[in-house]
Design an enzyme around this catalytic site. Structure first.
Site, PDB file in Angstrom:
ATOM      1  N   HIS A 197     -24.780  -6.208  11.772  1.00 15.69           N
ATOM      2  CA  HIS A 197     -24.846  -6.750  13.127  1.00 15.69           C
ATOM      3  C   HIS A 197     -25.023  -5.627  14.147  1.00 15.69           C
ATOM      4  CE1 HIS A 197     -22.865  -9.987  10.889  1.00 15.69           C
ATOM      5  NE2 HIS A 197     -23.314 -10.804  11.810  1.00 15.69           N
ATOM      6  N   ASP A 269     -31.439 -13.614   7.607  1.00 16.31           N
ATOM      7  CA  ASP A 269     -30.249 -13.536   8.440  1.00 16.31           C
ATOM      8  C   ASP A 269     -30.741 -13.470   9.889  1.00 16.31           C
ATOM      9  OD1 ASP A 269     -27.599 -13.401   9.201  1.00 16.31           O
ATOM     10  OD2 ASP A 269     -27.114 -11.667   7.961  1.00 16.31           O
TER      11      ASP A 269
END
Length: 529
Positions: A197, A269
């Site tokens: 992230h 993702d």
């Protein structure tokens, strides 16, 4: 084909982020969650999926109906509910993290696999009842790196065999309820020490090691018929020295499709994550992922730019129409596997699901010492990630109320609170800034996206030694990471009350504090103001 029809086809392969709440001002993460006007426009243009977060179970059902009403075709409606639907939507079942069953699998594999299948059934049934038709789980990563800041208790095991067997059982349970499951994060995010992230991790292992550790859980999920696989934003030089897995044809087409024989949906993702968005714009990231072998593009930083890029790539011949048609067909086949909700909402949590939740908490509890704390006044020192965003610690949380009833004053430590640390690395806790008396130390520590750490960088072993030396440590409670408990437990005298649970929600707190001898508090069930 007309340009407008091509655009609608490609739009159906995008999945955008929305809030589970109905109104724009209720959005928890407006940076990523589109406004209602934006959602309505995109769904009207043919965007085919929405990932949701926030709100109650009842709100989610209404929201899913609303979103489907804005779309001309059936939507894929999904959520990251790896620990039960209640992890994200209040009122549904919030279950102990999957890693709790990984430990049980070492001792009682058949029982662990039966519970994992029940876990999947519970998650799938409640998701379907609330309008979701796609669960973004199970995590198939093998958490064999205690320093992993983002996977941690989300994994089903620390070995390939446990992770594979339990993930496959979850898939069978979830998809048996008519809800798609998703094996993630391919080809394996367990042995990384940074969070995708925030940055682009690298997995330095050779192909032989990947075949032994990282790939078997995905192979088990594929053998169980998993409907979709989510990519990992990480670099694997042994497979592709240039591109991360999400953008790598060697990983998604040659390995996943070719060698492993996966025929279902491949979804990226979230492309908004820094591992991708730091290096590529929305259009190029979407095109590269599609070229690599992805069917669905999840959370591009800008959906319109991503769609423009895909349209241009097809019209220029960079992506063939046959390639688009193959992804559209896989999407249709997946959508056809979804079953609509039929039960009334009053039956959201069944008696069997309540029993499952309690059993998972009970089997994963570890305790030592007598269940008895000295009476206050004392200090209830609670460490958590963010007290402003802590669904596990509401005002009526047992971790707050039970010690208060005994006279222990709560002090919370997080990244925003005044620093509790002093200059001495061997006695790091600045006790002169804290109330006197015995200390109940409660540590809520686990791997979480965007935090960049699972708590291993904090000096809790030194704090425990410091409090023991000062004869002030009355009890210890650890919720979340087993690795922190494993580091602290050897430091404790055998007669010191201490307990560990991999879960952090109020039900887990109640169980841990009961083991420490703190009875239910008068206001624990809630009150009105």
């Amino acid at each position: 084909m007309e340009a407008s029809e091509l655009r609608r086809q490609l739009a159906s392969l995008l999945v955008v982020r929305g809030s589970g709440h109905a109104r724009d001002h209720q959005r928890r993460y407006p940076r990523w969650e589109l406004s209602n006007a934006e959602l309505r426009q995109l769904l009207g243009e043919g965007v085919g999926g929405v990932i949701l977060l926030g709100g109650s179970a009842e709100e989610l059902r209404l929201r899913c109906e609303q979103l489907q009403g804005w779309a001309a075709e059936p939507l894929l409606l999904c959520a990251d509910v790896e620990e039960g639907v209640g992890q994200r939507f209040e009122g549904a079942s919030w279950l102990a993290p999957p890693l709790a069953l990984g430990e049980l699998h070492q001792r009682e594999p058949q029982r662990a696999e039966a519970l994992a299948e029940g876990y999947g059934r519970c998650t799938g049934r409640q998701a379907r009842l609330l309008g979701l038709n796609w669960v973004l789980g199970p995590v198939c990563d093998v958490n064999n790196n205690p320093s992993n800041p983002v996977i941690n208790v989300r994994a089903w095991g620390e070995t390939a065999s446990a992770a594979g067997a339990l993930a496959a059982a979850f898939v069978r349970g979830c998809q048996g309820e008519g809800v798609l499951a998703c094996a993630k994060h391919f080809p394996g995010h367990g042995d990384t020490s940074c969070d995708s992230h925030l940055e682009l991790p690298e997995l330095p292992h050779d192909r032989g090691r990947l075949d032994q550790i990282e790939l078997p859980p995905f192979q088990a999920a594929i053998a169980a018929g998993v409907a979709s696989v989510m990519t990992a934003h990480l670099r694997l030089p042994a497979l592709d020295p240039k591109r991360p897995a999400t953008l790598s044809k060697a990983v998604l087409t040659q390995l996943l499709r070719g060698e492993l024989g996966f025929q279902g949906l491949v979804v990226t993702d979230a492309l908004v994550m820094e591992a991708i968005s730091q290096h590529h714009g929305s259009a190029e990231a979407a095109v590269l992922a599609f070229e690599a072998g992805a069917d669905l593009i999840l959370m591009p930083a800008n959906a319109q730019e991503a769609l423009d890029g895909l349209v241009d790539a097809v019209q220029s011949g960079r992506i063939s129409q046959a390639r688009v048609d193959a992804s559209l067909q896989r999407r249709r086949e997946a959508q056809a596997r979804c079953s609509p909700a039929q039960e009334p909402l009053e039956q959201l949590i069944s008696p069997g699901e309540r029993e499952l939740s309690a059993e998972l908490l009970a089997l994963s509890l570890i305790r030592q010492g007598p269940g008895r704390l000295p009476p206050g006044p004392g200090l209830n020192l609670i460490r958590l990630d963010n007290q402003l965003n802590a669904p596990q610690l509401p005002l009526v949380a047992p971790a707050l109320l039970r010690p208060a009833a005994l006279g222990y004053e709560a002090r919370l430590i997080d990244a925003r609170s005044p620093s509790p640390w002093g200059p001495d690395p061997e006695a790091p806790l600045a006790l002169d800034r804290l109330p006197d008396g015995p200390v109940l130390l409660q540590l809520l520590v686990r791997g979480n996206p965007f935090r960049g750490s699972a708590g291993g960088d904090e000096p809790w072993p030194q704090v425990v030694r410091q409090l023991l030396a000062a004869q002030r440590l009355a009890a210890l409670a650890v919720y979340g990471s087993p690795y922190l408990w494993q580091a602290l437990e050897p430091l404790l005298p055998p007669d010191l009350p201490a307990a560990y649970s991999p879960a952090q929600m109020p039900q887990a707190q109640a169980q841990v504090l009961t083991a420490l001898g703190l009875p239910e508090a008068a206001l624990e069930g809630g009150f009105t103001d």
